[in-house]
Design an enzyme around this catalytic site. Sequence first.
Site, PDB file in Angstrom:
ATOM      1  N   GLY A 109      49.029  49.834  25.966  1.00  0.00           N
ATOM      2  CA  GLY A 109      49.413  50.338  27.280  1.00  0.00           C
ATOM      3  C   GLY A 109      48.712  49.529  28.345  1.00  0.00           C
ATOM      4  N   VAL A 143      47.381  52.098  22.235  1.00  0.00           N
ATOM      5  CA  VAL A 143      48.000  53.356  21.839  1.00  0.00           C
ATOM      6  C   VAL A 143      48.006  53.434  20.310  1.00  0.00           C
ATOM      7  CG1 VAL A 143      50.058  54.781  22.003  1.00  0.00           C
ATOM      8  CG2 VAL A 143      49.462  53.247  23.881  1.00  0.00           C
ATOM      9  N   ASP A 199      55.948  51.633  38.318  1.00  0.00           N
ATOM     10  CA  ASP A 199      55.898  50.649  37.236  1.00  0.00           C
ATOM     11  C   ASP A 199      57.049  50.879  36.256  1.00  0.00           C
ATOM     12  OD1 ASP A 199      53.271  49.387  35.027  1.00  0.00           O
ATOM     13  OD2 ASP A 199      54.861  48.371  36.114  1.00  0.00           O
TER      14      ASP A 199
END
Length: 884
Positions: free
Chosen positions: A586, A591, A702
């Site tokens: 990430g 993750v 984003d």
Amino acid sequence: MESSHRFLLVALIVASSIIHLVQAQAGFISLDCGLSPNEQSPYIELETGLQYLSDSSFIQSGKIGKIDASLESKYPRSQITLRYFPDGVRNCYNLSVHQGTNYLIRATSNYGNYDGLNISPRFDLYIGPNFWVTIDLEKHVNGNTWEEIIHIPKSNSLDVCLIKTGTSTPIISTLELRSLPNNTYITESGSLKSILRSYLSEATKVIRYPDDFYDRKWVPYFESEWRQISTTLKVNNTINGFLAPQDVLMTAAVPANASAALSFTKDLEFPKDELYFYFHFSEIQALQANQTREFSILWNGEVIFPTLSPKYLKASTLYSVSPFVCEVGKCLLELKRTQNSTLPPLLTAIEVFTVIDFPQSLTNEDEVIAINNIKDTHKLSRISWQGDPCVPRQFLWDGLSCKEMNVSTPPRITSLNLSSSGIMGTISIEIQNLTHLEKLDLSNNNLTGLVPEFLANMKTLMFIDLRKNNLNGSIPKSLRDREKKGLQLFVDGDNTCLSNSCVPKKRFPMMIVALVASAVLVIIVVLTFICVFKKKKRSVQMEVMPTMDTASKSISEQLIKTKRRRFTYSEVVEMTQNFRKALGEGGFGIVYHGYLKKSDQVAVKVLSQSSSQGYKHFKAEVELLLRVHHINLVNLVGYCDEKDHLALIYEYMPNGDLKDHLSGKQGGSVLEWTTRLRIAIDIALGLEYLHYGCQPPMVHRDVKSTNILLDDQFMAKIADFGLSRSFQLGDESQISTAVAGTPGYLDPEYYRTSRLAEMSDVYSFGIVLLELITNQRVFDQARGKLHIIDWVAFVLNRGDITRIVDPNLHGEYNSHSVWRALDLAMSCANPSSDKRPNMSQVVIDLKECLTTENSMKTEKNDTDTDGSLELSSSFDTKVFPSAR
Ligand SMILES: *[C@@H]1O[C@H](CO)[C@@H](O)[C@H](O)[C@H]1NC(C)=O
Ligand SMILES: *[C@@H]1O[C@H](CO)[C@@H](O)[C@H](O)[C@H]1NC(C)=O
Ligand SMILES: *[C@@H]1O[C@H](CO)[C@@H](O)[C@H](O)[C@H]1NC(C)=O
Ligand SMILES: *[C@@H]1O[C@H](CO)[C@@H](O)[C@H](O)[C@H]1NC(C)=O
Ligand SMILES: *[C@@H]1O[C@H](CO)[C@@H](O)[C@H](O)[C@H]1NC(C)=O
Ligand SMILES: *[C@@H]1O[C@H](CO)[C@@H](O)[C@H](O)[C@H]1NC(C)=O
Ligand SMILES: *[C@@H]1O[C@H](CO)[C@@H](O)[C@H](O)[C@H]1NC(C)=O
Ligand SMILES: *[C@@H]1O[C@H](CO)[C@@H](O)[C@H](O)[C@H]1NC(C)=O
Ligand SMILES: *[C@@H]1O[C@H](CO)[C@@H](O)[C@H](O)[C@H]1NC(C)=O
Ligand SMILES: *[C@@H]1O[C@H](CO)[C@@H](O)[C@H](O)[C@H]1NC(C)=O
């Protein structure tokens, strides 16, 4: 072969061939930080022959320290002393440089337990107003490290600032600048931050000046799968401007197994960084007539440079002109021999950089000079008065206010408040060079002399307070005249009328004016108060990121309400089985896959401790996800916030991210057009909810294909809310200081104006929709048009529309629905935000596309795939932010 466009091979740039060491050091600035000015300065360091100066005349603050005596013998003389900064948040070195020259800037910090506390500090470095790097000495052997950047200053003075970011005290041991020739290490934009510079050798020596003419530091590196070859002959390194040192060029690595590839892997701290490579080669083996050495370079399995054949005893440099990105933890560089080659590939040295942008303009140069002169004349020593006066905003000098339009316009000083600063002498004439000054408060000082006439000529000045000083003479008439036009002037009657030119008669109308003025002032104050009060209320309501202690409180409160859980770090370790399986990377951490109660799958994002931005984004994301709930936003199961351990636990999305699916990385079948449309609708619904459905409204900031996750039914959910912000609909004043987002998806208008609005997400969504339709990469050098929008517009203008649609769909779509989606994508990505639809319209349009697709399918009408339909909107695609 097209991929070779990404590189330039420099072999025949002839550089100046006469090299004098003395001449070379002329372009060097070498500061030994913390060297007492009483000691011999400058001195020549034995190991390097470099001439070091005490830093004391380049900085006004900080204290002098010395590393533990038992460690002194381990370090060169320049790293024995250091300067540390217990006071103030920002402390800056001010160096005199040549504007437009390319500099290698290196800062070395050597902790050496100078304070006896044995805690290695952590802090940030800035170049002027722009962030450079976080230094975390904890992560380095013996708390010693250096950072390098290749940067072209935009003015003749350069600030290098140390910023306190936590409780520890910033330190610096040496600060070194080396000017580089202006034809090497050039980027299209931004500066090159060094990630590594290695020569492939089994040696242990770090090579620098005088072996390296430019004093680059080359660290030896070697892997067990390699074999070293070397020569005793000299390699001609003056063939190109890079001047790699002889000692670097005289050894090279080849694979130990002559038929295997030479592979080079690198663990990157920030795998999403865009990498720029500089390879240095030289053939050092005399080849027989029947021998050849020829090889290609591969990045993650893809050929990026097809054939290369270094020349005997001649240095050449190959460097990338566009970036390479590591894909999900994979960054593998390989050199493979070509079929014709009888010898294995060879590599001499490698440099890896990432480009960082320095978007923030410095304060207007004349005003910087003026305010520094005011500081000198009035002998002001304020800890905050270092570095750029106005930016970044959190380090604004005490007593100043500035006007900032956007990051690309130099800020201006609008108010100067030196009230009660103990200043003496006459009022500095340099004040007149602050040409945008609106307020001037010099009250309660010991200023003497006359009230200067020039104040009347400063057109923007609307407020002057000169009370409680020892000024004499009368107030210039021109200034009194300005008062009639609304200038608020505060002076002590006694002080200003010492000369006999003041007649009581004249004072009478003035008093009325003053009375009127003060009445006006009261009204203004009341009005301002009301406005400010109103604004305050609103901004409190809008606040997304509360301060740290209130945040943790409100998070636990909300947790109880929402039944989402707070986990301990040991629970996180258990659920991820000690971080066994990484799913991906990430923005600010890795993750991992995990299990909750042994059965429910979860994804656990563990914040990397190195990331200073990370904590902010972590908080932002927790705050947001606790507050919102929507089927198309990834669901937060819980989180962990235990001292340094921060983790977010999400529902597990078995089908990974959209980008992987489109690129075929997931290995599954190609996503059908209807599935893609449903995915687009899901994303649009998620964004519509953020923009209009939650209170206060949010912008994601984003949106990109790697942040769209797919569940087992291919339902799409938006993830990664670390950059999300709340905003006020239609609020023109919503200007955020730092523009954030991902290049390629970043709204050019937001980039330009810093004005945050939901329309920026619409733009990014348009790009994702284009990806869904075309399955093209957002940036791709190989296809000629770098950015996907340019490429689509280019192909459309040539009327070649079938080429736009992803060939993997094999024409299995209804062209009406595809063109309509394409039209929609292009209007979403319109450079001008007021021509974009809002997310609600987007949802409606996409649903209609899906209906068209489905109805046509049932009619089995596939006669209209000739691609002759026209699009209704016209595309103007001139503006978009260039790649970093
Ligand atoms: C920084 O250095 C430049 C040139 O040496 C000088 O003009 C300027 O006043 C200095 N600024 C500060 C804040 O000392
Ligand atoms: C590069 O440097 C040379 C000599 O130092 C100078 O003549 C030339 O103008 C410079 N070029 C640029 C683009 O700055
Ligand atoms: C190195 O190469 C350059 C350019 O080809 C040439 O001018 C120079 O004489 C060479 N130097 C040596 C020491 O051979
Ligand atoms: C050498 O590399 C080749 C190609 O990768 C491989 O087939 C071979 O087994 C390797 N030989 C040894 C001894 O490892
Ligand atoms: C190359 O030539 C040398 C003699 O000049 C010979 O010994 C060698 O076997 C040849 N190698 C190949 C691959 O032909
Ligand atoms: C290999 O060598 C042959 C003959 O020298 C040449 O014709 C061919 O182009 C070469 N192949 C490559 C890929 O360089
Ligand atoms: C200047 O600063 C002082 C104290 O720091 C404050 O009381 C005063 O109101 C300020 N003046 C203006 C015009 O804002
Ligand atoms: C002005 O100077 C005198 C002595 O020169 C000093 O006592 C006084 O405190 C100063 N006043 C202010 C406001 O700084
Ligand atoms: C400051 O202002 C004076 C008078 O207007 C001018 O002569 C001088 O050049 C200015 N200085 C700067 C640095 O702009
Ligand atoms: C920044 O603002 C100025 C003044 O408003 C404007 O002229 C300029 O075009 C803006 N620049 C960008 C990149 O938006």
